[in-house]
Design a protein around this motif. Structure first.
Motif, PDB file in Angstrom:
ATOM      1  N   CYS A 225      -6.397   0.020  49.820  1.00  0.00           N
ATOM      2  CA  CYS A 225      -7.594   0.551  49.157  1.00  0.00           C
ATOM      3  C   CYS A 225      -7.625   2.076  49.202  1.00  0.00           C
ATOM      4  O   CYS A 225      -8.053   2.725  48.249  1.00  0.00           O
ATOM      5  N   VAL A 226      -7.164   2.635  50.310  1.00  0.00           N
ATOM      6  CA  VAL A 226      -7.148   4.087  50.454  1.00  0.00           C
ATOM      7  C   VAL A 226      -6.142   4.708  49.488  1.00  0.00           C
ATOM      8  O   VAL A 226      -6.400   5.756  48.872  1.00  0.00           O
ATOM      9  N   ILE A 227      -4.978   4.081  49.358  1.00  0.00           N
ATOM     10  CA  ILE A 227      -3.933   4.566  48.446  1.00  0.00           C
ATOM     11  C   ILE A 227      -3.978   3.707  47.187  1.00  0.00           C
ATOM     12  O   ILE A 227      -3.614   2.537  47.210  1.00  0.00           O
TER      13      ILE A 227
ATOM     14  N   HIS B 153      -5.304  12.780  55.780  1.00  0.00           N
ATOM     15  CA  HIS B 153      -6.370  12.242  54.937  1.00  0.00           C
ATOM     16  C   HIS B 153      -6.378  10.712  54.988  1.00  0.00           C
ATOM     17  O   HIS B 153      -7.449  10.096  55.119  1.00  0.00           O
ATOM     18  N   ILE B 154      -5.198  10.126  54.880  1.00  0.00           N
ATOM     19  CA  ILE B 154      -5.106   8.667  54.912  1.00  0.00           C
ATOM     20  C   ILE B 154      -5.628   8.139  56.246  1.00  0.00           C
ATOM     21  O   ILE B 154      -6.393   7.161  56.295  1.00  0.00           O
ATOM     22  N   GLU B 155      -5.255   8.781  57.327  1.00  0.00           N
ATOM     23  CA  GLU B 155      -5.698   8.344  58.657  1.00  0.00           C
ATOM     24  C   GLU B 155      -7.212   8.437  58.799  1.00  0.00           C
ATOM     25  O   GLU B 155      -7.853   7.517  59.323  1.00  0.00           O
ATOM     26  N   ARG B 156      -7.797   9.522  58.308  1.00  0.00           N
ATOM     27  CA  ARG B 156      -9.258   9.671  58.379  1.00  0.00           C
ATOM     28  C   ARG B 156      -9.962   8.584  57.563  1.00  0.00           C
ATOM     29  O   ARG B 156     -10.953   7.998  58.012  1.00  0.00           O
ATOM     30  N   GLU B 157      -9.454   8.334  56.359  1.00  0.00           N
ATOM     31  CA  GLU B 157     -10.081   7.326  55.500  1.00  0.00           C
ATOM     32  C   GLU B 157      -9.976   5.924  56.104  1.00  0.00           C
ATOM     33  O   GLU B 157     -10.936   5.143  56.060  1.00  0.00           O
ATOM     34  N   LEU B 158      -8.825   5.605  56.658  1.00  0.00           N
ATOM     35  CA  LEU B 158      -8.654   4.303  57.288  1.00  0.00           C
ATOM     36  C   LEU B 158      -9.633   4.117  58.441  1.00  0.00           C
ATOM     37  O   LEU B 158     -10.312   3.090  58.551  1.00  0.00           O
TER      38      LEU B 158
ATOM     39  N   HIS C 270     -16.929  -3.422  58.160  1.00  0.00           N
ATOM     40  CA  HIS C 270     -17.136  -4.309  57.014  1.00  0.00           C
ATOM     41  C   HIS C 270     -16.734  -5.740  57.381  1.00  0.00           C
ATOM     42  O   HIS C 270     -15.704  -5.965  58.022  1.00  0.00           O
ATOM     43  N   ALA C 271     -17.527  -6.704  56.967  1.00  0.00           N
ATOM     44  CA  ALA C 271     -17.221  -8.112  57.210  1.00  0.00           C
ATOM     45  C   ALA C 271     -15.978  -8.526  56.429  1.00  0.00           C
ATOM     46  O   ALA C 271     -15.754  -8.071  55.300  1.00  0.00           O
ATOM     47  N   VAL C 272     -15.174  -9.404  57.032  1.00  0.00           N
ATOM     48  CA  VAL C 272     -13.978  -9.948  56.393  1.00  0.00           C
ATOM     49  C   VAL C 272     -14.175 -11.452  56.251  1.00  0.00           C
ATOM     50  O   VAL C 272     -14.528 -12.137  57.216  1.00  0.00           O
ATOM     51  N   SER C 273     -13.977 -11.980  55.056  1.00  0.00           N
ATOM     52  CA  SER C 273     -14.196 -13.404  54.811  1.00  0.00           C
ATOM     53  C   SER C 273     -13.124 -13.943  53.878  1.00  0.00           C
ATOM     54  O   SER C 273     -12.311 -13.193  53.331  1.00  0.00           O
ATOM     55  N   VAL C 274     -13.158 -15.255  53.699  1.00  0.00           N
ATOM     56  CA  VAL C 274     -12.197 -15.937  52.832  1.00  0.00           C
ATOM     57  C   VAL C 274     -12.929 -16.550  51.650  1.00  0.00           C
ATOM     58  O   VAL C 274     -14.024 -17.100  51.798  1.00  0.00           O
TER      59      VAL C 274
ATOM     60  N   ILE D  39     -12.892  -8.110  51.891  1.00  0.00           N
ATOM     61  CA  ILE D  39     -13.482  -7.142  52.827  1.00  0.00           C
ATOM     62  C   ILE D  39     -14.728  -6.628  52.136  1.00  0.00           C
ATOM     63  O   ILE D  39     -14.649  -5.978  51.090  1.00  0.00           O
ATOM     64  N   ASP D  40     -15.869  -6.953  52.699  1.00  0.00           N
ATOM     65  CA  ASP D  40     -17.156  -6.783  52.035  1.00  0.00           C
ATOM     66  C   ASP D  40     -17.339  -5.386  51.451  1.00  0.00           C
ATOM     67  O   ASP D  40     -17.310  -4.391  52.176  1.00  0.00           O
ATOM     68  N   GLY D  41     -17.494  -5.345  50.119  1.00  0.00           N
ATOM     69  CA  GLY D  41     -17.745  -4.091  49.423  1.00  0.00           C
ATOM     70  C   GLY D  41     -16.535  -3.198  49.264  1.00  0.00           C
ATOM     71  O   GLY D  41     -16.641  -2.113  48.690  1.00  0.00           O
ATOM     72  N   ILE D  42     -15.376  -3.659  49.750  1.00  0.00           N
ATOM     73  CA  ILE D  42     -14.187  -2.797  49.764  1.00  0.00           C
ATOM     74  C   ILE D  42     -13.023  -3.391  48.993  1.00  0.00           C
ATOM     75  O   ILE D  42     -12.392  -2.722  48.182  1.00  0.00           O
ATOM     76  N   ASP D  43     -12.724  -4.671  49.228  1.00  0.00           N
ATOM     77  CA  ASP D  43     -11.465  -5.204  48.712  1.00  0.00           C
ATOM     78  C   ASP D  43     -11.545  -6.712  48.540  1.00  0.00           C
ATOM     79  O   ASP D  43     -12.277  -7.404  49.262  1.00  0.00           O
TER      80      ASP D  43
END
Length: 249
Positions: A121-123, A153-158, A166-170, A204-208
């Motif tokens: 998601c970051v990249i 930058h990548i490390e900060r964003e991660l 963020h919640a992770v679900s299936v 990943i809730d709201g992210i991916d």
């Protein structure tokens, strides 16, 4: 795309999907030959999707133990085979055993695998490959022309996404529905089996949201702090980004 949140029991019968946090299981031996041991039920995730097979041990009725060094799925039978030493005593069919998962190793796989989803998601580029171990993970990206990667930058964003917890679900979807939204398929080198009536998605809730058959933590905060170890060139446009858990030995 039509998709619905489901319980893990609706996904697959394997217990690493039903409850990836379960660590012990009473079961019986189905077979034991030179390839390894097949159990009536197992907690062990078999090698696949860039995630290693689990290690574990079997507690036998006499109190002795057999070490399971690896877990793989047999291509022909689809049975999950547990690798033990070649000189291990052969277990009789029907023998009662207790499977004890190497939880520390599995949990690191779950943390790193979930973090690799965040990295995708970051990249914002196509993923051409990936792999992980209990210490680190990597994704290879096909970068658009002119796109540069900055390690800090990548490390900060991660770590910001991790800290946001963020919640992770299936979720489950069909191959036909996934075809209608191909942007969810981030890995360019491997296409999910779109002929299947059900395909597993990790959200990943709201992210991916993307198809994945691995095991994952319940929320991003469980990953813990990570570091970007290096960025390598693997071709004119292909860049490899390697991440690691900050608490890795």
């Amino acid at each position: 795309m039509t998709s619905t949140t489901t319980t893990a029991e609706d996904i697959m019968p394997e217990r690493f999907y039903i409850d990836p946090y379960q660590t012990t299981l009473a079961t019986t031996v189905v077979s034991h030959d030179e390839a390894g041991i097949v159990l009536a039920d197992t907690l062990c995730y078999p090698l696949g999707g860039g995630q290693p097979g689990d290690s574990a041990s079997l507690l036998l009725a006499d109190g002795s133990r057999l070490a399971i060094s690896d877990t793989r799925r047999d291509k022909a039978s689809r049975a999950i085979v547990h690798s033990v030493a070649a000189d291990a005593p052969r277990l009789a069919t029907g023998s009662a055993v207790t499977l004890e998962l190497d939880w520390a190793r599995r949990h690191r796989h779950m943390r790193i695998h979930t973090c690799l989803h965040l990295l995708s998601c970051v990249i914002k580029a196509g993923v051409t490959g990936g792999n992980l171990s209990a210490e680190s993970g990597r994704l290879d990206f096909d970068l658009p022309e002119g796109m540069e990667l900055d390690k800090d930058h990548i490390e900060r964003e991660l770590n910001a996404l991790i800290a946001a917890n963020h919640a992770v679900s299936v979720q489950m979807t069909s191959g036909a529905a996934l075809k209608a939204q191909p942007e969810l398929i981030k890995t360019m080198s491997v296409t999910p089996p779109l002929e299947l009536p059900e395909i597993r998605l990790v959200a990943i809730d709201g992210i991916d949201l993307q198809p994945c058959g691995g095991t994952h933590v319940r929320s991003t905060g469980e990953i813990g702090q990570v570091v970007v170890k290096k960025i390598e060139s693997k071709g004119a446009r292909n860049k490899r980004v390697v991440i690691a858990l900050a608490d890795a030995p």
